[in-house]
Design a protein around this motif. Structure first.
Motif, PDB file in Angstrom:
ATOM      1  N   THR A  75       0.813  -1.225   0.000  1.00 59.03           N
ATOM      2  CA  THR A  75       0.000   0.000   0.000  1.00 59.03           C
ATOM      3  C   THR A  75       0.842   1.270   0.000  1.00 59.03           C
ATOM      4  OG1 THR A  75      -0.119  -0.053   2.431  1.00 59.03           O
ATOM      5  CG2 THR A  75      -1.917  -1.109   1.213  1.00 59.03           C
ATOM      6  N   SER A  76       2.085   1.198   0.447  1.00 55.52           N
ATOM      7  CA  SER A  76       2.895   2.414   0.648  1.00 55.52           C
ATOM      8  C   SER A  76       4.299   2.221   0.089  1.00 55.52           C
ATOM      9  CB  SER A  76       2.969   2.754   2.139  1.00 55.52           C
ATOM     10  OG  SER A  76       1.697   2.774   2.730  1.00 55.52           O
ATOM     11  N   LEU A  77       4.396   1.746  -1.139  1.00 55.35           N
ATOM     12  CA  LEU A  77       5.700   1.479  -1.745  1.00 55.35           C
ATOM     13  C   LEU A  77       6.581   2.722  -1.788  1.00 55.35           C
ATOM     14  CD1 LEU A  77       7.642  -0.402  -3.306  1.00 55.35           C
ATOM     15  CD2 LEU A  77       6.494   0.365  -5.410  1.00 55.35           C
ATOM     16  N   LEU A  78       6.017   3.848  -2.220  1.00 51.83           N
ATOM     17  CA  LEU A  78       6.827   5.065  -2.361  1.00 51.83           C
ATOM     18  C   LEU A  78       7.404   5.503  -1.025  1.00 51.83           C
ATOM     19  CD1 LEU A  78       4.716   7.166  -4.892  1.00 51.83           C
ATOM     20  CD2 LEU A  78       6.668   5.664  -5.328  1.00 51.83           C
ATOM     21  N   GLN A  79       6.592   5.437   0.029  1.00 51.74           N
ATOM     22  CA  GLN A  79       7.077   5.845   1.346  1.00 51.74           C
ATOM     23  C   GLN A  79       8.148   4.874   1.851  1.00 51.74           C
ATOM     24  OE1 GLN A  79       3.744   5.829   0.504  1.00 51.74           O
ATOM     25  NE2 GLN A  79       3.798   8.045   0.214  1.00 51.74           N
ATOM     26  N   LYS A  80       7.987   3.595   1.577  1.00 50.42           N
ATOM     27  CA  LYS A  80       8.975   2.608   1.997  1.00 50.42           C
ATOM     28  C   LYS A  80      10.310   2.837   1.280  1.00 50.42           C
ATOM     29  CE  LYS A  80       9.182  -2.308   3.079  1.00 50.42           C
ATOM     30  NZ  LYS A  80       8.815  -2.134   4.490  1.00 50.42           N
ATOM     31  N   LEU A  81      10.228   3.037  -0.046  1.00 49.77           N
ATOM     32  CA  LEU A  81      11.445   3.293  -0.820  1.00 49.77           C
ATOM     33  C   LEU A  81      12.110   4.589  -0.400  1.00 49.77           C
ATOM     34  CD1 LEU A  81      10.369   2.269  -4.446  1.00 49.77           C
ATOM     35  CD2 LEU A  81      11.741   0.959  -2.824  1.00 49.77           C
ATOM     36  N   ARG A  82      11.292   5.566  -0.057  1.00 51.03           N
ATOM     37  CA  ARG A  82      11.835   6.864   0.360  1.00 51.03           C
ATOM     38  C   ARG A  82      12.818   6.698   1.502  1.00 51.03           C
ATOM     39  NH1 ARG A  82      11.873  10.639   4.005  1.00 51.03           N
ATOM     40  NH2 ARG A  82      11.215  12.771   3.621  1.00 51.03           N
ATOM     41  N   TRP A  83      12.429   5.920   2.519  1.00 45.49           N
ATOM     42  CA  TRP A  83      13.303   5.753   3.686  1.00 45.49           C
ATOM     43  C   TRP A  83      14.462   4.818   3.385  1.00 45.49           C
ATOM     44  CZ3 TRP A  83      13.140   9.398   6.915  1.00 45.49           C
ATOM     45  CH2 TRP A  83      11.942  10.066   7.185  1.00 45.49           C
ATOM     46  N   LEU A  84      14.259   3.837   2.526  1.00 45.11           N
ATOM     47  CA  LEU A  84      15.371   2.973   2.151  1.00 45.11           C
ATOM     48  C   LEU A  84      16.412   3.750   1.349  1.00 45.11           C
ATOM     49  CD1 LEU A  84      13.538  -0.361   1.254  1.00 45.11           C
ATOM     50  CD2 LEU A  84      14.978   0.107   3.254  1.00 45.11           C
ATOM     51  N   TYR A  85      15.977   4.694   0.516  1.00 45.47           N
ATOM     52  CA  TYR A  85      16.933   5.533  -0.213  1.00 45.47           C
ATOM     53  C   TYR A  85      17.708   6.434   0.755  1.00 45.47           C
ATOM     54  CZ  TYR A  85      14.674   4.167  -4.596  1.00 45.47           C
ATOM     55  OH  TYR A  85      14.184   3.462  -5.657  1.00 45.47           O
ATOM     56  N   THR A  86      17.023   6.898   1.802  1.00 38.84           N
ATOM     57  CA  THR A  86      17.738   7.688   2.812  1.00 38.84           C
ATOM     58  C   THR A  86      18.783   6.826   3.514  1.00 38.84           C
ATOM     59  OG1 THR A  86      15.851   9.155   3.184  1.00 38.84           O
ATOM     60  CG2 THR A  86      17.485   9.024   4.949  1.00 38.84           C
ATOM     61  N   LEU A  87      18.424   5.577   3.835  1.00 34.86           N
ATOM     62  CA  LEU A  87      19.394   4.664   4.452  1.00 34.86           C
ATOM     63  C   LEU A  87      20.568   4.427   3.513  1.00 34.86           C
ATOM     64  CD1 LEU A  87      20.210   2.766   6.736  1.00 34.86           C
ATOM     65  CD2 LEU A  87      18.786   0.999   5.712  1.00 34.86           C
ATOM     66  N   ARG A  88      20.263   4.273   2.223  1.00 39.47           N
ATOM     67  CA  ARG A  88      21.341   4.150   1.239  1.00 39.47           C
ATOM     68  C   ARG A  88      22.272   5.355   1.284  1.00 39.47           C
ATOM     69  NH1 ARG A  88      19.796   5.821  -4.620  1.00 39.47           N
ATOM     70  NH2 ARG A  88      19.583   7.690  -3.325  1.00 39.47           N
ATOM     71  N   ASP A  89      21.696   6.550   1.350  1.00 37.02           N
ATOM     72  CA  ASP A  89      22.507   7.774   1.381  1.00 37.02           C
ATOM     73  C   ASP A  89      23.388   7.825   2.627  1.00 37.02           C
ATOM     74  OD1 ASP A  89      21.374   8.533  -0.992  1.00 37.02           O
ATOM     75  OD2 ASP A  89      19.990   9.987  -0.131  1.00 37.02           O
ATOM     76  N   VAL A  90      22.845   7.383   3.767  1.00 29.56           N
ATOM     77  CA  VAL A  90      23.645   7.338   4.999  1.00 29.56           C
ATOM     78  C   VAL A  90      24.868   6.449   4.791  1.00 29.56           C
ATOM     79  CG1 VAL A  90      23.681   6.546   7.399  1.00 29.56           C
ATOM     80  CG2 VAL A  90      21.718   7.833   6.548  1.00 29.56           C
ATOM     81  N   HIS A  91      24.667   5.292   4.183  1.00 28.22           N
ATOM     82  CA  HIS A  91      25.790   4.376   3.948  1.00 28.22           C
ATOM     83  C   HIS A  91      26.767   4.929   2.915  1.00 28.22           C
ATOM     84  CE1 HIS A  91      24.268   1.356   6.572  1.00 28.22           C
ATOM     85  NE2 HIS A  91      23.214   1.055   5.835  1.00 28.22           N
TER      86      HIS A  91
END
Length: 423
Positions: A75-91
């Protein structure tokens, strides 16, 4: 229920603070943050600023991953990807390329699994009460002030819209073709991350084989929503994965035929870290973002490639030091500096040998660090370190390493006495 909602809300608030550190170079500028959020994160790894040294103990990775886990790909793919992309940026900022790859592999799984649920995805931009100022007159007052700033409401609403409905899909539309285009971009980044880390071809091939199986299953599924264009897009994804798999296999075979691995090529090196003794103020006070270390509790941490390269130079300058000693001291250096920022006069001792239960002086702070061995050659939850000739200490974490987190607390610590009669 209320407790999970509160935990997710706190994680999202912490995640916003992490994003502000990553994307805003001039402080709390909502216009700047919203502009960064609207920029496509799939064009490659963004040039991001370094995280402040004082944040080294912050559970930034854990907070962002928890924020992502609250949202469902159904139901919330965009919101899930949004935070995973932020985690990617942290790494990316920390140059933890194995974790970048693992995070993007998660994104790939969620993108593939979302294909059957695209009609159900929630888009805040289509929520009438959020856009209709007549039905929600309070919207015009959000962010407004009596001061000289006239862009308060505009800036806050722009930030909120970019936050709630991020433009993170290639071509910016939710369809099988759009998901596949985004998936191809993610797979390209997975390859780049593994090439940056080096020495993880076997794991990369395993991940690509799993993705290949998932995409093939999707192609063979008799789904009415997969029109001709959708199936063609899925086949392009399959071709891309096959290409990456072939390249990684060639690299792996090439190394097996005699290409030398340098000593710093240790993407699978882990250490156990324990902080004990006199507790730092950072661990006593309630702070905005919690710490990922628990005082007096062991944590297992993967050592990044840049850290190993620094340790290799230390080894060259100090040939009498062991390789493990150089790794532990290099990893502990930024921890020591962060602890000294709290108290310049603090006495900090690093221990790289022996048990953390060794007698301590309660007026001093100790960092106990030791290289541990992973039980499985590819992925494992269990690590061990030999204590003398007759015992082994085993540590078990929640998720198999390598993982989207670079460190995990040990959930179970076991002392195993070796059978002296075995030969």
């Amino acid at each position: 229920s209320l407790p999970p909602l509160c935990r997710a809300s706190q994680a999202i608030i912490d995640g916003v603070l992490v994003e502000m550190r990553l994307k805003s170079s001039t402080g709390l500028d909502l216009d700047e943050i919203a502009k960064a959020q609207r920029s496509s994160p799939m064009a490659g790894f963004r040039q991001l600023g370094n995280l402040p040294p004082k944040t080294i103990f912050d559970a930034d990775e854990e907070s962002v991953l928890e924020a992502a886990s609250f949202f469902s790909y159904e139901t919330s793919l965009l919101q899930k990807l949004r935070w995973l992309y932020t985690l990617r940026d942290v790494h990316v900022v920390k140059k933890q390329w194995s974790e970048v790859a693992e995070t993007l592999i998660l994104c790939s799984h969620f993108l593939i699994n979302s294909l059957d649920h695209l009609p159900n995805l929630w888009r805040p931009s289509r929520f009438d009460l959020w856009n209709d100022y007549r039905r929600s007159p309070w919207l015009s007052s959000v962010g407004s002030s009596d001061g000289p700033c006239t862009r308060g409401n505009v800036a806050v609403m722009a930030f909120a819209n970019s936050f709630l409905d991020p433009e993170i899909m290639v071509h910016h539309h939710l369809s099988v073709e759009g998901v596949c285009s985004t998936l191809i971009s993610v797979i390209d980044q997975v390859e780049v991350a593994y090439l940056e880390e080096d020495g993880m071809e076997d794991l990369a091939c395993s991940h690509f084989e799993e993705l290949l199986s998932m995409v093939t299953t999707a192609i063979n599924t008799d789904s009415k929503q997969y029109q001709v264009e959708g199936r063609a897009a899925l086949r392009r994804v399959r071709a891309q994965i096959c290409s990456k798999l072939a390249k990684m296999t060639e690299r792996e075979v090439g190394k097996g035929l005699g290409m030398n691995r340098v000593e710093s090529d240790g993407a699978q090196i882990y250490i156990r870290v324990i902080l004990h003794g006199k507790k730092s103020l950072r661990f006593q006070e309630s702070t905005t973002i919690p710490t990922f270390f628990e005082w007096d509790m062991p944590s297992i941490c993967r050592v990044s490639k840049p850290t190993l390269e620094i340790a290799a130079r230390m080894k060259q300058q100090n040939p009498t030091e062991s390789w493990e000693e150089c790794i532990c001291r290099t990893y502990a250096k930024p921890l020591i500096e962060a602890l000294r920022n709290d108290d310049v006069e603090r006495s900090i001792i690093i221990r790289t040998r022996g048990s953390p239960d060794t007698d301590t002086d309660e007026t001093k702070t100790y960092i106990s660090a030791m290289v541990v061995q992973k039980k499985s050659s590819m992925k494992s939850r269990k690590f061990f370190v030999r204590q003398g000739h007759d015992s082994i200490t085993e540590y078990a974490v929640a998720h198999k390493f390598p993982h989207a987190l670079s460190r995990q607390r040990s959930l179970i610590t076991s002392e195993i006495v070796l059978d002296k009669h075995k030969h």
